[in-house]
Design a protein around this motif. Sequence first.
Motif, mmCIF file in Angstrom:
data_model
loop_
_atom_site.group_PDB
_atom_site.id
_atom_site.type_symbol
_atom_site.label_atom_id
_atom_site.label_comp_id
_atom_site.label_asym_id
_atom_site.label_seq_id
_atom_site.Cartn_x
_atom_site.Cartn_y
_atom_site.Cartn_z
ATOM 1 N N LEU A 370 35.026 33.331 29.684
ATOM 2 C CA LEU A 370 36.383 33.824 29.921
ATOM 3 C C LEU A 370 36.453 34.585 31.256
ATOM 4 O O LEU A 370 37.409 34.407 32.031
ATOM 5 C CB LEU A 370 36.796 34.733 28.771
ATOM 6 C CG LEU A 370 38.177 35.394 28.891
ATOM 7 C CD1 LEU A 370 39.284 34.322 28.975
ATOM 8 C CD2 LEU A 370 38.426 36.340 27.720
ATOM 9 N N GLU A 374 38.842 33.789 34.504
ATOM 10 C CA GLU A 374 39.896 34.720 34.911
ATOM 11 C C GLU A 374 39.678 35.302 36.321
ATOM 12 O O GLU A 374 40.614 35.415 37.115
ATOM 13 C CB GLU A 374 39.992 35.867 33.906
ATOM 14 C CG GLU A 374 40.596 35.493 32.568
ATOM 15 C CD GLU A 374 42.079 35.197 32.660
ATOM 16 O OE1 GLU A 374 42.742 35.744 33.599
ATOM 17 O OE2 GLU A 374 42.577 34.442 31.840
ATOM 18 N N TYR A 392 38.686 40.567 33.333
ATOM 19 C CA TYR A 392 39.568 39.869 32.413
ATOM 20 C C TYR A 392 41.040 40.051 32.807
ATOM 21 O O TYR A 392 41.920 39.737 31.991
ATOM 22 C CB TYR A 392 39.304 40.381 30.988
ATOM 23 C CG TYR A 392 37.841 40.278 30.609
ATOM 24 C CD1 TYR A 392 37.277 39.044 30.266
ATOM 25 C CD2 TYR A 392 37.025 41.396 30.619
ATOM 26 C CE1 TYR A 392 35.940 38.947 29.940
ATOM 27 C CE2 TYR A 392 35.680 41.303 30.298
ATOM 28 C CZ TYR A 392 35.136 40.076 29.977
ATOM 29 O OH TYR A 392 33.795 39.962 29.641
ATOM 30 N N TYR A 424 41.043 41.371 21.925
ATOM 31 C CA TYR A 424 40.945 40.118 21.177
ATOM 32 C C TYR A 424 41.114 40.372 19.669
ATOM 33 O O TYR A 424 41.780 39.601 18.973
ATOM 34 C CB TYR A 424 39.608 39.443 21.447
ATOM 35 C CG TYR A 424 39.404 38.199 20.641
ATOM 36 C CD1 TYR A 424 39.985 36.982 21.042
ATOM 37 C CD2 TYR A 424 38.638 38.219 19.454
ATOM 38 C CE1 TYR A 424 39.813 35.835 20.282
ATOM 39 C CE2 TYR A 424 38.466 37.067 18.706
ATOM 40 C CZ TYR A 424 39.044 35.888 19.138
ATOM 41 O OH TYR A 424 38.868 34.743 18.395
ATOM 42 N N ALA A 429 43.355 35.362 21.351
ATOM 43 C CA ALA A 429 43.182 34.844 22.701
ATOM 44 C C ALA A 429 44.507 34.731 23.459
ATOM 45 O O ALA A 429 44.541 34.238 24.590
ATOM 46 C CB ALA A 429 42.515 33.480 22.647
ATOM 47 N N SER A 430 45.616 35.243 22.855
ATOM 48 C CA SER A 430 46.927 35.088 23.500
ATOM 49 C C SER A 430 47.045 35.823 24.845
ATOM 50 O O SER A 430 47.800 35.363 25.731
ATOM 51 C CB SER A 430 48.023 35.570 22.539
ATOM 52 O OG SER A 430 47.849 36.944 22.206
ATOM 53 N N TRP A 432 45.204 35.629 27.153
ATOM 54 C CA TRP A 432 44.643 34.757 28.199
ATOM 55 C C TRP A 432 45.094 33.318 27.910
ATOM 56 O O TRP A 432 44.315 32.486 27.422
ATOM 57 C CB TRP A 432 43.122 34.845 28.184
ATOM 58 C CG TRP A 432 42.632 36.273 28.326
ATOM 59 C CD1 TRP A 432 42.563 37.002 29.435
ATOM 60 C CD2 TRP A 432 42.138 37.078 27.263
ATOM 61 N NE1 TRP A 432 42.059 38.252 29.198
ATOM 62 C CE2 TRP A 432 41.777 38.333 27.825
ATOM 63 C CE3 TRP A 432 41.971 36.897 25.862
ATOM 64 C CZ2 TRP A 432 41.267 39.386 27.075
ATOM 65 C CZ3 TRP A 432 41.441 37.962 25.133
ATOM 66 C CH2 TRP A 432 41.099 39.192 25.747
ATOM 67 N N GLY A 436 41.873 31.363 27.554
ATOM 68 C CA GLY A 436 41.431 31.841 26.253
ATOM 69 C C GLY A 436 40.571 30.821 25.516
ATOM 70 O O GLY A 436 39.742 31.185 24.680
#
Length: 441
Positions: A370, A374, A392, A424, A429-430, A432, A436
């Motif tokens: 992740l 990002e 992140y 999280y 994962a919303s 990202w 995500g």
Amino acid sequence: MSNSKYQTYEPYGVEPQSDLRGDLHTAETLAYGVYAAPDTYDDTYRPAYEAPEPLEPTLPRQAGRAERRRKGRYTERPDSAMRRLLPQALVVAFLAGGTTAFVAEDKAVELSVDGRPRTLHTFADDVTELLAQEGVDVGAHDVVAPAPGTELTSGDEVAVHYGRPVRLTLDGQRREVWTTAHTVDGALKQLGVRAEGAYLSISRSQPIGRAGLELDVRTERSVTVMADGRARTVRTNAATVGEVIGESGITLRDEDTTSVPQDSFPRDGQTVTVLRITGTKEVREEPIPFEVQRTDDLSLFKGTEVVEQAGQAGLRRVTYALRTVNGVKQKPRKTDDEVVRRPRKQIVKVGTKPLPTSVGGADGLNWNGLATCESGGRPNAVDPSGTYGGLYQFDTRTWQGLGGSGRPQDAPAAEQTFRAKKLYVRRGASPWPHCGTRLHG
């Protein structure tokens, strides 16, 4: 009693009755101051204690006695007269010899004391004794010729020259010297000072008394002056470099100066350079750095630093003098420094709380994948808009809502991962939407 042992003498000063200058008895008389009567006179001496004979006709027997007495006196042996004259002759010889020795000891000498000569007679054996007899005192700086102790003979000349102190300042160097000269000119010659073209504080003809005098002498020197690309050599007896500059016909303007101090003494063979100076001023504003103060904070995880008070630099106004010397720019010289604004220190809180080891329900996910998606795996990454930062890409509001301090990109990577796991657990994962899916891949 017989009268043969008595001789007839006249008292001292009685004129003799005949000319006896060629007679030996005359020399005897001159020697002792008495006169000896000639043998042709009768012996008429009578001691005081003998009574005079009566004045009556002399009897034949008495006349015979007188005749015998006279005959006995003048028929002495020839050596008796010599014995009588020998002591007298010795006295005359002694007196004559003493006079000769007296004359031999007397000496005629000429004594000159400080230029005043006189001839005198003396019995002194040497120069020291002569000076003592005449009451002439000499000191360590006086000159006596011939030297004290030299034996004297008649006809000698003895000279005494008194020393005189001269407090001499020669070409800026002060010292005390002694001279036997009577004038300034004589002293200069005696001291070997070159007076041609020199400056003298008093006349050369000035007499020097026993107390001495003050004398300032500046000899003539050769000095070269470099100015405006040209060399000028002058002969001068000036007291300062500034006077030499004036004698060379050079004018100093504004900030012009010389390579040596203008009040210094110019030396023979010296070269003095004139520095033509032009200058301006320049004012610059320069920042003053602020101080950073760090304090520990138990509420923050280790590795987390939060700026509680942002620092602010101060401001200083500095004035510099810019100079050009003979057309060459010089290094700026600071002439003034003024603080316009003082700096404000920055206060930073440093976390000391240990980081948690895990977050339930989020430890087994692919957080590295992740972060790579990002921010490219960079803890200090910031998006082009400046809204999101860190591994992140948290916005500041979300970050602080998760317990973070300051900005996410300023926190250590471990803390950023820990905050991401908490997010999280709350929202899945919303946060990202594009990356995500990497958590499970």
